[in-house]
Structures are given as structure tokens and as C-alpha cells.
Design an enzyme around this catalytic site. Sequence first.
Site, mmCIF file in Angstrom:
data_model
loop_
_atom_site.group_PDB
_atom_site.id
_atom_site.type_symbol
_atom_site.label_atom_id
_atom_site.label_comp_id
_atom_site.label_asym_id
_atom_site.label_seq_id
_atom_site.Cartn_x
_atom_site.Cartn_y
_atom_site.Cartn_z
ATOM 1 N N SER A 3 0.827 -1.207 0.000
ATOM 2 C CA SER A 3 0.000 0.000 0.000
ATOM 3 C C SER A 3 0.859 1.253 0.000
ATOM 4 C CB SER A 3 -0.874 0.003 1.260
ATOM 5 O OG SER A 3 -1.475 1.275 1.428
ATOM 6 N N TYR A 44 -2.132 -0.447 10.439
ATOM 7 C CA TYR A 44 -2.403 -1.112 9.154
ATOM 8 C C TYR A 44 -1.243 -0.857 8.198
ATOM 9 C CZ TYR A 44 -3.790 -1.330 4.295
ATOM 10 O OH TYR A 44 -3.786 -1.566 2.943
ATOM 11 N N LYS A 80 1.971 -3.376 6.493
ATOM 12 C CA LYS A 80 2.373 -3.484 5.080
ATOM 13 C C LYS A 80 3.874 -3.252 4.930
ATOM 14 C CE LYS A 80 -1.589 -4.463 3.268
ATOM 15 N NZ LYS A 80 -1.813 -5.823 2.710
HETATM 16 C C1 WQD Z 1 -9.679 9.142 0.642
HETATM 17 C C2 WQD Z 1 -9.928 10.628 0.856
HETATM 18 C C3 WQD Z 1 -10.418 11.224 3.117
HETATM 19 C C4 WQD Z 1 -14.250 9.203 3.467
HETATM 20 C C5 WQD Z 1 -7.022 4.144 2.250
HETATM 21 C C6 WQD Z 1 -5.961 3.337 2.930
HETATM 22 C C7 WQD Z 1 -4.859 2.985 1.967
HETATM 23 C C8 WQD Z 1 -5.427 2.401 0.718
HETATM 24 C C9 WQD Z 1 -6.502 3.279 0.119
HETATM 25 C C10 WQD Z 1 -5.257 0.004 0.732
HETATM 26 C C11 WQD Z 1 -9.275 11.146 2.138
HETATM 27 C C12 WQD Z 1 -11.600 11.501 2.201
HETATM 28 C C13 WQD Z 1 -13.035 9.664 2.974
HETATM 29 C C14 WQD Z 1 -15.292 10.121 3.729
HETATM 30 C C15 WQD Z 1 -13.891 11.910 2.992
HETATM 31 N N1 WQD Z 1 -5.961 1.126 0.987
HETATM 32 N N2 WQD Z 1 -12.878 10.993 2.735
HETATM 33 N N3 WQD Z 1 -15.075 11.455 3.469
HETATM 34 O O1 WQD Z 1 -7.448 7.019 3.542
HETATM 35 O O2 WQD Z 1 -6.682 7.700 1.181
HETATM 36 O O3 WQD Z 1 -6.478 5.363 1.890
HETATM 37 O O4 WQD Z 1 -7.496 3.487 1.095
HETATM 38 O O5 WQD Z 1 -4.220 -0.153 0.243
HETATM 39 O O6 WQD Z 1 -4.041 2.047 2.620
HETATM 40 O O7 WQD Z 1 -5.390 4.122 3.937
HETATM 41 O O8 WQD Z 1 -8.749 6.311 1.478
HETATM 42 O O9 WQD Z 1 -11.087 6.479 0.779
HETATM 43 O O10 WQD Z 1 -10.560 6.513 3.265
HETATM 44 O O11 WQD Z 1 -9.995 8.486 1.857
HETATM 45 O O12 WQD Z 1 -13.713 13.116 2.778
HETATM 46 O O13 WQD Z 1 -16.418 9.760 4.181
HETATM 47 O O14 WQD Z 1 -11.321 10.817 1.011
HETATM 48 O O15 WQD Z 1 -10.248 12.288 4.047
HETATM 49 O O16 WQD Z 1 -8.802 12.458 1.902
HETATM 50 P P1 WQD Z 1 -7.307 6.710 2.091
HETATM 51 P P2 WQD Z 1 -10.173 6.888 1.883
#
Ligand code: WQD
Length: 342
Positions: A124, A149, A153
Site C-alpha cells: 500500500s 495497518y 504493510k
Molecule cells: C480518501 C480521501 C479522506 C471518506 C485508504 C488506505 C490505503 C489504501 C486506500 C489500501 C481522504 C476523504 C473519505 C469520507 C472523505 N488502501 N474521505 N469522506 O485514507 O486515502 O487510503 O485506502 O491499500 O491504505 O489508507 O482512502 O477512501 O478513506 O480516503 O472526505 O467519508 O477521502 O479524508 O482524503 P485513504 P479513503
Amino acid sequence: MKILVTGGAGFIGSHTVVELHKAGFEPVIADNLSNSNRGVLNGLRTIIGQEVPFYELDCNDSAALRDLFRQEAFGGAIHFAAYKAVGESVQKPLNYYENNLGSLWVLLKIMQEFGVGNLVFSSSCTVYGQPTDLPVTEDTPRQPAASPYGNTKAISEDIIRDHVFSEPGLKAIALRYFNPIGAHPSALIGELPLGVPSNLVPFLTQAAAGLRESLTVFGSDYNTPDGTCVRDFIHVVDLAKAHVKALELLAEQPNANYYDVFNVGTGRGNTVLELIKTFEEVNNLKLNYTIGPRRPGDVEKIYAESRKVNTVMKWEAEKTLAEALQDAWRWQQKLAETHVAS
Ligand code: WQD
């Protein structure tokens, strides 16, 4: 060639099973269904046109995994099986270290026992933390992970690398995913978050479907074009295809003791608001969202430098953000029709 796909009933795993079959491999799924359900197997059967061998087992269970290796002569393995909820990992770190590192350790031991020498590992972009230079290359120094998490990785990559250089005959590739989104165009498989989704796109599609009051955008005061976070959103089908390319690259390696790492992203960054606007445009609907406070642990911006995967693995993302969001919405509507538990 039979390929073991641990976690193959999951979001990325199931889409990879489809692409493995299309490329002439024989995928075999091992999954404990802790974050997926058997309905995925029906979707796979329809897409592929035949049953995919499925074994319900936990990869921490060495006896069960050993039995599987006795029954199936694998040419390689793709290891997806892991817990992956960033927030949950902060609440339950020991569960994450035990499950994610334990399952990898058992798999490596059993592969060694049976002389299975090709491994693709699901890593990741969280291993980069908040990079100072963008886009991130594979040489970007890993940062202390923002979550247990992400740390599992990073540690898993080190375990694999050390083992490859001590174990004659083992070759391995770690794929560092950015933000996988979307669903198979057939809408027969897709992301099945259990409970309240923590990731953006499944929450967004559930809000659009009226299953959630409204979407909260976590922070609009970042140093980005519109103040919201930047991510590299990659279509899950493109990501699945990268796993096939990784297996093919491993097969080409003349010697063992080969280990390499690849960023798998589009190479493009989009903000959260740009994604929301794209979703509204391509699906011709209005999304109800509000701007809320930042989410602790979020990095401000990250997206991949994808030159290495483009040139060495001969893979690049083909699908657009718009296509991914159309596929995600089609999948959400299909879920509503079939009332699949989620
Ligand atoms: C994306 C953006 C949130 C939800 C995760 C894992 C990473 C990888 C990908 C596996 C951020 C914003 C989110 C919401 C929002 N997974 N958001 N409202 O955190 O970038 O990464 O998934 O490999 O390991 O950490 O993904 O989709 O949670 O967030 O504004 O209800 O969307 O703040 O900026 P993230 P995410």
C-alpha cells in the site's frame, strides 16, 4: 498454472481472479470470508463462466493451508488476505499485527515447504506516509506509517525481501496500491464494505443511494487546489491487471532471489471535491455533502510516479476516473436490487 489467491473473495482479490482467468491462469481462492461473502463466488462464476475453486480457510491456520497445498499444485500465489481498515487498526493494533503478519509468515513457510517460488504481495502507498516530494517514486523513503495497518504493510515488505534473499528459488513482487475504486463493468462484483464504509467512494455511492444521510468531506483547508485532499484513484480492474503483469514478470526472471516493489497508480492526483463533481457529472445526479473537520491520520496529498510499472512491468492504467465512478454507481444500484448484505 494454478495461482493461489488468498483473500480472493475480497474487493481487489475477486477482480484479480477475473483477470487471472482471462490471462489463462487457474486461480484458486482461499478466504476466511471475514470481510467478504459467498455471493462474490456467484458473481465470479457468471463472469468467468465456470466455478472458481474456493477454500474457506484462514491463512493463519498452517494445517489448513498445508492441506490446500497438498491438494493443489500451485505455480505461484497472490497474497491479499489481510485486515485493511486504517481506523480499526488504530483501535485494535494487536489484531492487525497478528493477522496480517501471521498470515504472511504462514504462507511463506508453506510456500517454502512445497517449493512454490512466485509471490505477488498486496502492499500500500500508506508506507510512504505524507511524502515531501510528489509524485512518489519507489525510491521515496518510507515514512513511519500513520497507522498500524500501514505498518503491517511496511513490515510485510521487509519480511518478504529478507526471506527472498535467504530462500533459494523464491521470487517476489510487492505492489503498492494507491486508492482502488470502482467495480467490474458487469456490476456482478464490486466493493462490499461491511458496516459503515470508511473509504470515500463506497460511502459516497451509499449516500447517493440514500443509504447514508450525507457525505462529509473531511477537511477543505489543505494546501491543495480546492482545499480538499489529493489522491491517486485507480480503477480496480486496472489494478487487478497489474497483478497478472507482476506474475508474468516473475516468470521471466531467470534467477531466483528476485524481489522488487512497484507503485500501482494512475500517476494522476485528484482532489476529493474533483471526484465528487466527476461522480455527479457522469452519473447525472446531485450528491448531498457537507464539509467537515479533517480526519486524523489523513495525508494531505499523495499520488504515484508510475514510470517504473509502466516500463518494467509494461502496465499502465487504462480506465478513467469517470469510468470508475460510473462502474461504482452501477454496482451500488445492483446491490440495491439484490439486497446483498453489506
Ligand atoms: C480518501 C480521501 C479522506 C471518506 C485508504 C488506505 C490505503 C489504501 C486506500 C489500501 C481522504 C476523504 C473519505 C469520507 C472523505 N488502501 N474521505 N469522506 O485514507 O486515502 O487510503 O485506502 O491499500 O491504505 O489508507 O482512502 O477512501 O478513506 O480516503 O472526505 O467519508 O477521502 O479524508 O482524503 P485513504 P479513503
